[in-house]
Every structure is written in C-alpha cells, then in structure tokens.
Write a protein that holds these residues in place. Structure first.
Motif, PDB file in Angstrom:
ATOM      1  N   ARG A  70      79.551  60.748  39.344  1.00 35.73           N
ATOM      2  CA  ARG A  70      78.770  61.456  40.409  1.00 35.73           C
ATOM      3  C   ARG A  70      79.625  62.308  41.147  1.00 35.73           C
ATOM      4  NH1 ARG A  70      73.692  59.681  39.004  1.00 35.73           N
ATOM      5  NH2 ARG A  70      73.675  57.435  38.819  1.00 35.73           N
ATOM      6  N   ASP A 201      71.718  63.865  44.673  1.00 33.23           N
ATOM      7  CA  ASP A 201      70.518  62.812  44.075  1.00 33.23           C
ATOM      8  C   ASP A 201      71.138  62.609  42.622  1.00 33.23           C
ATOM      9  OD1 ASP A 201      70.251  65.110  42.823  1.00 33.23           O
ATOM     10  OD2 ASP A 201      68.532  65.661  43.913  1.00 33.23           O
ATOM     11  N   GLU A 202      70.253  62.228  41.709  1.00 32.64           N
ATOM     12  CA  GLU A 202      70.791  61.945  40.033  1.00 32.64           C
ATOM     13  C   GLU A 202      71.180  63.108  39.520  1.00 32.64           C
ATOM     14  OE1 GLU A 202      70.861  59.041  38.466  1.00 32.64           O
ATOM     15  OE2 GLU A 202      69.988  57.778  39.856  1.00 32.64           O
ATOM     16  N   THR A 313      74.354  53.856  41.258  1.00 35.21           N
ATOM     17  CA  THR A 313      73.051  54.741  41.448  1.00 35.21           C
ATOM     18  C   THR A 313      73.371  56.115  41.963  1.00 35.21           C
ATOM     19  OG1 THR A 313      72.331  53.848  43.626  1.00 35.21           O
ATOM     20  CG2 THR A 313      71.457  52.684  41.605  1.00 35.21           C
ATOM     21  N   ALA A 314      72.526  56.997  42.169  1.00 31.12           N
ATOM     22  CA  ALA A 314      73.016  58.059  42.517  1.00 31.12           C
ATOM     23  C   ALA A 314      73.539  57.863  44.435  1.00 31.12           C
ATOM     24  CB  ALA A 314      71.664  59.134  43.105  1.00 31.12           C
TER      25      ALA A 314
END
Length: 515
Positions: A70, A201-202, A313-314
């Motif tokens: 990330r 975000d993703e 997760t994001a």
C-alpha cells in the motif's frame, strides 16, 4: 515491423513531446524537469537504461515482503547515490496497475504550513509526461490545509526524482497526486491524514520521499565526532528512527526526531503516513545504505532507507475499529480509565461523568481494550476484553475499575495508592486467525493460543518487556493456558491482533479530568 526496446522509447519520447506541445498550446501548465542532466540523465534512452539497470540488479535477493503493498518509503538523492537503493522498493511494484500514486515529499526550499500541490496539469521527465489526478487534486484543494506554493515546487527535487522510477515500473495510465508537506502541528497531522486517507484506495500506491540522517558540517549536523566509529554511530542513529517507523509509532518517531535532532528531511511526510495507516499495517525495512559507504568518505554522509507497508485492505477501506487514535483521543481515554479506577476504589459511581459527554465517534465504536495499572514499575492489575463487545469508552471505563479491584492476582487498590499508579490504556484491533505460529510477529502483534479447550493471550508489549523471541513467547503462552510448554508446536490454533497503547501517571490525568 516490431520496434526494439529502445526504439520504442524513442517513439514514446516523441509522443510525449508532442503531448507537451499540445498542452502548452492549450494554455495548460506543465512542471518541467529541473533535474534532467544533473540528478539523472537527460537523454530518455540513457535514463531508461540506467533505471532498468537498477531494477534488474541480479544481486538483489528475492524479497519476501507481504503483498499487497500500500505504501513505500524511498530515498530521493541523485541516482548515482540513492538510485540503486530506491529501485529495491520500486521493483516490488513492477508491472502493477495502480491508477494513482499519492506522493508525499518534504519541501527543501520554502517554508509553509500544511500541504502544497503545484498548479499544473502534469510533471515532465525525459521519459514523458505524468498527468496529475485532477479530480483528486480538486478534492484536496477544498481543504484549507492545502495551498499551491509555487516557490516551494519550482526547484524541489523530492517529487520529481521518484517519477522516472515509477514510469519504468508501473503500467501506463496512472496519475499523480504530488503533495509537499510543510510545517505541521499536533492537530494538523490527524486532519491531513484523514484528508489523504480517502484517496488511498485499492488502486492507489502511497510513496513517501525522504532521505534519512544527513551527517557532517555541510548539513550542520555533527552529533558525534568524525572517527572510525562514525559509520556505526550513523547507523545506530538511523536505527532508532527506523525502529519507531516500523512499529507504526508516529508520536514516538516525532519525539525521537525532536530529541535527537536527526536530519531526516522527510520526517513530516513519514509521520503523516504513519497517521494515515491503520493499526494492522505491517511495515518492513528492506534496505539501508549511506553515501559514506559509496564514497568511502563519512565527512558528509546521507542515509538511504527503504520501508514497505502492507495493509490487508486498502488504507481508505480500513475498518473503523482498525483506525489509529490521535493523541487527544488517547488522553480522553486515559482520563476515562482514571475515572473508572476512582469509581471502583472510592465507590463513587458518578466520578468522571463529564468525560462521557460529547465523545468523538472514534471513542464510541465497538472495540477490545485493556487497562493496565503499574506501581513503581511493577504490574498492579490488568484486565480487558480482547474482542469488541462494548463501545470503546465503556470498555475502558469498566476495565479501569476491574483492573483496580477485580484482578485476583493482586489485592484491591487502596485510596492511598492512587497517586502512585501509572495507568496504561491499550486499544485492540479485532483478532484474526493465522495459519501457522511462524506468521506471528513477536513484539508487534498480540497473540491468542487455543488448544484442548484451553486458551491464553499476551498483549504485544509482553514479549517486548520480557525480551522474549517467538519461541519463548509461545512457550510462556502455553504455560499460561495450563498446557505443556511445547503445546504450541502442534495442534494449537492462533489468532493475532494489534494494539495501540497510551500510558501516563494517575495524577495529571485526574487533575485534567476534574476541570
């Protein structure tokens, strides 16, 4: 006819030039390169060859860093110095199809408050044009924290130096959000983090551009003399900062920077990233190098560090119960814990009622929490919930009282002891299973062991305080569960969780609570 690799780049460079001309004719601003020909090659073919050489270095061991990535912390010196180190980070995202890069960098030439995004539509490098994410930039500009300081961006290298590397590793089509981070106070960090987190975000990669310790008279920083021990002293100095970053400890990192004066030019962007991350983020140091090692001269030396960040997760999509609390929220929780202790010890059910009014939503979410009492540095009581079952403020209030009078390992706390207590609040993420005990990150994660109807738990700090490695922690955990010392090796189930903690003496918090 199929074009060769460098012919393709000649063609791409021509197209990029035409694009820039068309933008200029349309009256749109492009931030032209100020580093080409000095910090990195000006010729696009030569630049591509240099960058690819860094990325293809066969001496690099295969990284086992956890995906998905990330965020990255990368250096930003001239390519002959930091290029090979930075490439160790960027090769991890080679071929990825991120749609946006959120690039946080320091300002070296201008002083301003908050964040600054230059008023252009694209950044230019010899490898082509990198368009800005217009929608994201406009979203950020709605905040009073965000300005467009033209002077700050005019000569700044900390953003541009990362772009050719990104251009060579990411699939085409990504857009840039280039943010210079200026002066920040304690309140600005969580505000800016909330603003930027919405973009993470993703399909977004966050990149923090920063070099580490700048040692020598040239940088006005000589915390120790130049001698045979200088390389080790520099590494130890950097190590203290890296340790706090990898632990996700924004406050500890900023305190360390202030205490040591360590010349990490991007300490504010790094701290901002740490504020953005959820507790479950896993940070890993991947590389460390100094210019002194490269030149053989430590009279003036700059350190280059790579740190990778994984989040399940994001960042933007992290659960509310996985979000870090800011310092003011933790102070409020500590005051509530003090009130819980006083309610139990003084038998006053109304103690601290004013603290429970107008609570921020972060303190009303369901969350696991522990309250730990210490006296003269020794444990005096510790009780809490691992799994979320009460709003956070209620969990802390109840467990403050439980730790004081219901921990059966200790006699109840007396009124005379109150002023001698240190009270620590730990806020936990929901536990998640791991497939094997080797996935347990000792010192970073708390752990729950289950086997044969028995269970036991350790908070993350237990192993740190005791100096245990993984095997030792699991051995003592099995014993705590009433199982044989080696019961963890076969047939046991494990869950892990993360914890944020805040500790302070009883006295000051109680005085604040009475106001």
């Amino acid at each position: 006819m199929r074009l060769g690799r460098f012919q393709q780049w000649e063609f791409a460079a021509l197209l990029a030039g035409l694009l820039l001309i068309s933008q200029s004719l349309a009256g749109e601003k492009v931030r032209e390169s100020v580093l080409a020909g000095s910090w990195y090659p000006e010729n696009p073919l030569q630049l591509a060859k240099v960058v690819d050489g860094f990325l293809d270095d066969p001496s690099d061991a295969q990284s086992k860093v956890k995906k998905p990535l990330r965020a990255l912390i990368v250096p930003h010196a001239g390519y002959m110095y930091s290029g090979p180190t930075a490439a160790k980070a960027f090769k991890l995202v080679r071929g990825m199809d991120y749609k946006r890069v959120l690039l946080l960098a320091p300002s070296h030439y201008s002083v301003f408050k908050g964040l600054s995004i230059t008023d252009v539509v694209a950044y230019q490098t010899p490898l082509g044009s990198v368009p800005l994410d217009h929608v994201a930039v406009q979203q950020l500009r709605r905040s009073p924290l965000v300005s467009a300081d033209a002077k700050a961006h005019k000569r700044e290298h900390s953003i541009e130096i990362e772009l050719p590397l990104l251009q060579r590793v990411l699939e085409s089509g990504w857009k840039l959000v280039p943010v210079l981070v200026g002066q920040m106070d304690d309140e600005a960090y969580p505000q800016a983090a909330k603003l930027l987190r919405e973009l993470a975000d993703e399909q977004t990669l966050a990149v923090v551009s920063s070099d580490f310790a700048h040692y020598g008279k040239r940088f006005g920083y000589t915390p120790f003399p130049l001698n045979d021990e200088t390389p080790a002293n520099i590494q130890q100095l950097d190590g203290g900062a890296i340790e706090r970053i990898v632990a996700g400890d924004a406050k500890g990192f900023l305190d360390y920077q202030q205490r040591t004066g360590i010349t990490i030019c991007g300490f504010r962007p790094i701290a901002l990233l740490l504020h953005m991350l959820p507790v479950s983020a896993e940070l890993e140091q991947l590389a460390y190098k100094t210019s002194g090692q490269l030149t053989g001269n430590y009279e003036n030396s700059v350190s280059y560090v790579v740190i990778a960040v994984n989040v399940p997760t994001a960042i933007a999509g992290s659960q509310g119960s996985d979000r870090r609390l800011n310092s003011e929220q933790f102070k409020r929780l500590h005051q509530i814990a003090v009130a819980g202790v006083r309610r139990a010890v003084l038998d006053d059910k109304h103690e601290g009622e004013q603290l429970l009014r107008n609570l921020p939503p972060e303190l009303e979410r369901l969350s696991g929490a522990f309250v730990t009492l210490k006296k003269d540095g020794m444990l005096r009581g510790c009780i809490g919930y691992i799994r979320p079952r009460d709003p956070l403020f209620q969990a802390v209030l109840k467990n403050g009282g439980n730790a004081a009078v219901r921990d059966h390992r200790f006699p109840p706390v007396t009124p005379e002891e109150l002023e001698e207590l240190e009270i620590e609040v730990s806020v936990l993420t929901p536990p998640r299973p791991i497939a094997h005990f080797e996935a347990f990150k000792v010192g970073q994660q708390g752990i729950i062991l289950k086997k044969q109807g028995r269970s036991a738990v350790f908070l993350p700090e237990v192993a740190v305080e005791q100096g245990w490695n993984r095997e030792q922690a699991l051995t003592y955990l099995a014993r705590k569960a009433g199982l044989p010392a080696d019961a963890w090796k076969d047939g046991a189930e494990f869950e892990v969780f993360y914890s944020e903690k805040y500790a302070a003496p009883y006295g000051p918090s109680h005085e604040t609570a009475k106001e």
